[in-house]
Design an enzyme around this catalytic site. Structure first.
Site, PDB file in Angstrom:
ATOM      1  N   THR A 177       0.816  -1.211   0.000  1.00  0.00           N
ATOM      2  CA  THR A 177       0.000   0.000   0.000  1.00  0.00           C
ATOM      3  C   THR A 177       0.852   1.265   0.000  1.00  0.00           C
ATOM      4  OG1 THR A 177      -1.490   1.266   1.430  1.00  0.00           O
ATOM      5  CG2 THR A 177      -0.092  -0.315   2.536  1.00  0.00           C
ATOM      6  N   ASP A 178       0.259   2.363  -0.467  1.00  0.00           N
ATOM      7  CA  ASP A 178       0.958   3.659  -0.401  1.00  0.00           C
ATOM      8  C   ASP A 178       1.066   4.164   1.041  1.00  0.00           C
ATOM      9  OD1 ASP A 178      -1.723   4.364   0.036  1.00  0.00           O
ATOM     10  OD2 ASP A 178      -1.812   5.853  -1.570  1.00  0.00           O
ATOM     11  N   GLU A 179       0.275   3.570   1.960  1.00  0.00           N
ATOM     12  CA  GLU A 179       0.271   4.085   3.340  1.00  0.00           C
ATOM     13  C   GLU A 179       1.614   3.877   4.044  1.00  0.00           C
ATOM     14  OE1 GLU A 179      -3.108   3.527   5.765  1.00  0.00           O
ATOM     15  OE2 GLU A 179      -4.514   3.677   4.100  1.00  0.00           O
ATOM     16  N   LYS A 223       2.176  -3.279   7.411  1.00  0.00           N
ATOM     17  CA  LYS A 223       2.431  -3.484   5.980  1.00  0.00           C
ATOM     18  C   LYS A 223       3.879  -3.117   5.650  1.00  0.00           C
ATOM     19  CE  LYS A 223      -0.029  -4.570   3.053  1.00  0.00           C
ATOM     20  NZ  LYS A 223      -0.383  -5.922   2.512  1.00  0.00           N
ATOM     21  N   TYR A 272      -1.861  -0.375  11.086  1.00  0.00           N
ATOM     22  CA  TYR A 272      -2.005  -1.066   9.797  1.00  0.00           C
ATOM     23  C   TYR A 272      -0.805  -0.792   8.900  1.00  0.00           C
ATOM     24  CZ  TYR A 272      -3.277  -1.543   4.868  1.00  0.00           C
ATOM     25  OH  TYR A 272      -3.252  -1.853   3.517  1.00  0.00           O
TER      26      TYR A 272
HETATM   27  P1  NAD Z   1      -9.707  -7.166   2.400  1.00  0.00           P
HETATM   28  O1  NAD Z   1      -9.658  -6.865   3.852  1.00  0.00           O
HETATM   29  O2  NAD Z   1     -10.935  -6.861   1.625  1.00  0.00           O
HETATM   30  O3  NAD Z   1      -9.388  -8.713   2.154  1.00  0.00           O
HETATM   31  C1  NAD Z   1      -8.364  -9.395   2.815  1.00  0.00           C
HETATM   32  C2  NAD Z   1      -8.547 -10.883   2.562  1.00  0.00           C
HETATM   33  O4  NAD Z   1      -7.472 -11.580   3.210  1.00  0.00           O
HETATM   34  C3  NAD Z   1      -9.841 -11.450   3.136  1.00  0.00           C
HETATM   35  O5  NAD Z   1     -10.445 -12.320   2.205  1.00  0.00           O
HETATM   36  C4  NAD Z   1      -9.384 -12.225   4.381  1.00  0.00           C
HETATM   37  O6  NAD Z   1     -10.222 -13.319   4.700  1.00  0.00           O
HETATM   38  C5  NAD Z   1      -8.007 -12.677   3.941  1.00  0.00           C
HETATM   39  N1  NAD Z   1      -7.107 -12.946   5.084  1.00  0.00           N
HETATM   40  C6  NAD Z   1      -6.903 -12.170   6.184  1.00  0.00           C
HETATM   41  N2  NAD Z   1      -6.011 -12.727   7.002  1.00  0.00           N
HETATM   42  C7  NAD Z   1      -5.606 -13.883   6.397  1.00  0.00           C
HETATM   43  C8  NAD Z   1      -4.679 -14.898   6.738  1.00  0.00           C
HETATM   44  N3  NAD Z   1      -3.983 -14.855   7.884  1.00  0.00           N
HETATM   45  N4  NAD Z   1      -4.508 -15.942   5.885  1.00  0.00           N
HETATM   46  C9  NAD Z   1      -5.213 -16.015   4.732  1.00  0.00           C
HETATM   47  N5  NAD Z   1      -6.127 -15.079   4.363  1.00  0.00           N
HETATM   48  C10 NAD Z   1      -6.307 -14.018   5.179  1.00  0.00           C
HETATM   49  O7  NAD Z   1      -8.450  -6.421   1.777  1.00  0.00           O
HETATM   50  P2  NAD Z   1      -8.291  -5.706   0.367  1.00  0.00           P
HETATM   51  O8  NAD Z   1      -8.791  -4.328   0.449  1.00  0.00           O
HETATM   52  O9  NAD Z   1      -8.798  -6.623  -0.679  1.00  0.00           O
HETATM   53  O10 NAD Z   1      -6.700  -5.635   0.299  1.00  0.00           O
HETATM   54  C11 NAD Z   1      -5.937  -6.712  -0.241  1.00  0.00           C
HETATM   55  C12 NAD Z   1      -4.467  -6.363  -0.149  1.00  0.00           C
HETATM   56  O11 NAD Z   1      -4.207  -5.168  -0.870  1.00  0.00           O
HETATM   57  C13 NAD Z   1      -3.972  -6.098   1.279  1.00  0.00           C
HETATM   58  O12 NAD Z   1      -2.693  -6.642   1.396  1.00  0.00           O
HETATM   59  C14 NAD Z   1      -3.939  -4.591   1.390  1.00  0.00           C
HETATM   60  O13 NAD Z   1      -2.952  -4.176   2.300  1.00  0.00           O
HETATM   61  C15 NAD Z   1      -3.570  -4.204  -0.031  1.00  0.00           C
HETATM   62  N6  NAD Z   1      -4.047  -2.893  -0.488  1.00  0.00           N
HETATM   63  C16 NAD Z   1      -5.344  -2.528  -0.349  1.00  0.00           C
HETATM   64  C17 NAD Z   1      -5.792  -1.309  -0.866  1.00  0.00           C
HETATM   65  C18 NAD Z   1      -7.234  -0.867  -0.753  1.00  0.00           C
HETATM   66  O14 NAD Z   1      -7.547   0.275  -1.105  1.00  0.00           O
HETATM   67  N7  NAD Z   1      -8.150  -1.706  -0.309  1.00  0.00           N
HETATM   68  C19 NAD Z   1      -4.875  -0.451  -1.495  1.00  0.00           C
HETATM   69  C20 NAD Z   1      -3.536  -0.856  -1.607  1.00  0.00           C
HETATM   70  C21 NAD Z   1      -3.140  -2.093  -1.113  1.00  0.00           C
HETATM   71  O1  DAU Z   2      -4.126   4.001   0.603  1.00  0.00           O
HETATM   72  C1  DAU Z   2      -4.362   2.629   0.472  1.00  0.00           C
HETATM   73  C2  DAU Z   2      -5.192   2.153   1.630  1.00  0.00           C
HETATM   74  O2  DAU Z   2      -6.521   2.618   1.405  1.00  0.00           O
HETATM   75  C3  DAU Z   2      -5.180   0.637   1.819  1.00  0.00           C
HETATM   76  O3  DAU Z   2      -3.875   0.228   2.128  1.00  0.00           O
HETATM   77  C4  DAU Z   2      -6.143   0.220   2.932  1.00  0.00           C
HETATM   78  O4  DAU Z   2      -6.193  -1.181   3.025  1.00  0.00           O
HETATM   79  C5  DAU Z   2      -7.521   0.755   2.592  1.00  0.00           C
HETATM   80  O5  DAU Z   2      -8.430   0.445   3.622  1.00  0.00           O
HETATM   81  C6  DAU Z   2      -7.474   2.266   2.372  1.00  0.00           C
HETATM   82  O6  DAU Z   2      -7.168   2.950   3.619  1.00  0.00           O
HETATM   83  P1  DAU Z   2      -7.903   4.322   4.021  1.00  0.00           P
HETATM   84  O7  DAU Z   2      -7.805   4.493   5.470  1.00  0.00           O
HETATM   85  O8  DAU Z   2      -7.446   5.433   3.132  1.00  0.00           O
HETATM   86  O9  DAU Z   2      -9.408   3.933   3.544  1.00  0.00           O
HETATM   87  P2  DAU Z   2     -10.839   4.179   4.210  1.00  0.00           P
HETATM   88  O10 DAU Z   2     -11.847   3.832   3.176  1.00  0.00           O
HETATM   89  O11 DAU Z   2     -10.954   3.568   5.549  1.00  0.00           O
HETATM   90  O12 DAU Z   2     -10.848   5.766   4.390  1.00  0.00           O
HETATM   91  C7  DAU Z   2     -10.667   6.623   3.272  1.00  0.00           C
HETATM   92  C8  DAU Z   2     -10.674   8.051   3.800  1.00  0.00           C
HETATM   93  O13 DAU Z   2     -12.001   8.371   4.247  1.00  0.00           O
HETATM   94  C9  DAU Z   2      -9.783   8.255   5.004  1.00  0.00           C
HETATM   95  O14 DAU Z   2      -9.197   9.545   4.940  1.00  0.00           O
HETATM   96  C10 DAU Z   2     -10.738   8.164   6.213  1.00  0.00           C
HETATM   97  C11 DAU Z   2     -12.029   8.697   5.648  1.00  0.00           C
HETATM   98  N1  DAU Z   2     -13.272   8.118   6.215  1.00  0.00           N
HETATM   99  C12 DAU Z   2     -13.377   6.761   6.267  1.00  0.00           C
HETATM  100  C13 DAU Z   2     -14.508   6.178   6.806  1.00  0.00           C
HETATM  101  C14 DAU Z   2     -14.631   4.676   6.888  1.00  0.00           C
HETATM  102  C15 DAU Z   2     -14.299   8.943   6.614  1.00  0.00           C
HETATM  103  O15 DAU Z   2     -14.196  10.194   6.516  1.00  0.00           O
HETATM  104  N2  DAU Z   2     -15.432   8.364   7.124  1.00  0.00           N
HETATM  105  C16 DAU Z   2     -15.573   7.016   7.255  1.00  0.00           C
HETATM  106  O16 DAU Z   2     -16.631   6.568   7.772  1.00  0.00           O
END
Ligand code: NAD
Ligand code: DAU
Length: 358
Positions: free
Chosen positions: A133-135, A163, A159
């Protein structure tokens, strides 16, 4: 040949599995623990598809992973499995350390032993692709340049720290053991199958249910949004042509303040599913207490992956967000199914804390 995907029942992993099998016939083994975020219904369309095998299990279960690698001999592991929600990491960091750090470590060790035992031909093609992730780069000042791959690693939440730790392990397994790894650091994804604890799907489902639309703090935090299928195509590209040991930032050049995202979703819903009382959905917006340690701005400089691997996103934010809102309107049964008792408990815990104003 076969690939092993971990976390393939989650949001991005499930989109990746679907996208992969739409593009080729190479079988996929999906190893997923099925935490609250894992949902087998995301992959209902693959029922009976001989190219797809699901295994419930933990990436940290070394014996299970060893067995899967020996049985299926994959040419690549793509590691999506993680605890992914920042707010949950603030309430309970332990699971994040277990899966994101210890789990990745055990998966790397399994991959290393498997890879080292391969004959040269298979050894040369094997890849371990770690999805990050970019975080991990921390937060940016308003006028600072976007994150390049050389940006300092400065994670601010449990988190992102977990990562970042996993990214370091992946890097070290390449440097020390020569494991053929690739790491991707992507910005915020959105699209179908996104679990409604995250901003965009939460706003859509709350709006339709007549609930408050909670905006943290002043709503001016900036995220850089990428349509999930563009993330999937970038991962396929990195897997095919990425240079070993390299990191690739993935992003959509779509920086937007949260409040603008919420207003855009409201306006789309006003067009596609207007409220029966004639009012706009924006009247449901409520500013709530901010997230502790809330990063102010993320922005990805995606020039390296474009320059080296020729990848660019296909969707603009306008096309991607319209598709996304329409998908939620078309799938009320999916929304109802994921809003189980456990989901309701989380929402109560997270937003009760935040009652009142920013
Ligand atoms: P998500 O939370 O929707 O899904 C995670 C999945 O991993 C789930 O199906 C869960 O059951 C499985 N899981 C959790 N722990 C596990 C374990 N110990 N063994 C096997 N499976 C396990 O997450 P997502 O949003 O789909 O993100 C997927 C990946 O991409 C993550 O690594 C996250 O850090 C990365 N990522 C997410 C975003 C985003 O915006 N969502 C952006 C950049 C990177
Ligand atoms: O940047 C990549 C990341 O983006 C991934 O690595 C994470 O897995 C993914 O969950 C996401 O993280 P964020 O914290 O950016 O996503 P989230 O959707 O939780 O929040 C997006 C923005 O919106 C953040 O600035 C917090 C804000 N927010 C979120 C929620 C859930 C609100 O203002 N209200 C809300 O109820």
């Amino acid at each position: 040949m076969t690939i092993l995907v971990t976390g393939g029942a989650g949001f991005i992993g499930a989109n990746f599995v679907l996208d992969w099998l739409e593009h080729c016939d190479e079988p996929v083994i999906n190893l997923d623990k099925l935490t609250y975020a894992g949902n087998l219904h995301n992959l209902d369309s693959l029922q009976g598809d001989v190219r797809y095998i699901f295994v419930q299990g933990d990436i940290g279960d070394r014996a299970l992973v060893d067995k899967l690698l020996a049985a299926h001999q994959p040419r690549a592991i793509i590691n999506f499995a993680a605890e992914s929600h920042v707010d949950r990491s603030i309430h309970g960091p332990e699971d994040f350390i277990q899966t994101n750090v210890v789990g990745t470590f055990r998966l790397l060790e399994a991959a290393r032993h498997y890879w080292q035992a391969q004959a040269d031909a298979s050894k040369n093609i094997f890849r371990f692709l770690h999805v990050s992730t970019d975080e991990v780069y921390g937060t940016l000042a308003h006028d600072a340049p976007a994150f390049t791959e050389d940006h300092k690693i400065e994670p601010n939440s449990p988190y992102s720290a977990s990562k970042a730790a996993s990214d370091h392990l992946v890097r070290a397994w390449h440097h020390t053991y020569g494991l053929p790894v690739l790491t991707t650091n992507c910005s915020n994804n959105y699209g179908p199958l996104h679990f409604p604890e995250k901003l965009i799907p939460l706003i859509i489902v709350n709006a339709l249910a007549g609930k408050n639309l909670p905006v943290y703090g002043d709503g001016m935090q900036i995220r850089d949004w990428l349509y999930v299928r563009d993330h999937c195509s970038a991962i396929r590209r990195v897997l095919d042509t990425g240079r070993l040991g390299e990191t690739y930032n993935i992003g959509g050049w779509n920086e937007k303040p949260n409040i603008e995202i919420v207003q855009t979703v409201c306006r789309l819903l006003d067009q596609l599913r207007p409220r029966t009382d004639g009012q706009g959905y924006e009247t449901q917006i409520t500013y709530v207490k901010d997230r502790p340690g809330h990063d102010r701005r993320y922005a990805i400089d995606a020039r390296k992956i474009e320059r080296e691997l020729g990848w660019k996103p296909a969707e603009t934010f306008d096309t991607g967000i319209r598709k996304t809102v329409q998908w939620y309107l078309d799938h009320p049964e999916w929304v109802a199914q994921v809003q189980s008792g456990a989901y309701r408990d989380w929402v109560a815990k997270q937003y009760e804390d935040k009652s009142g104003t920013a």
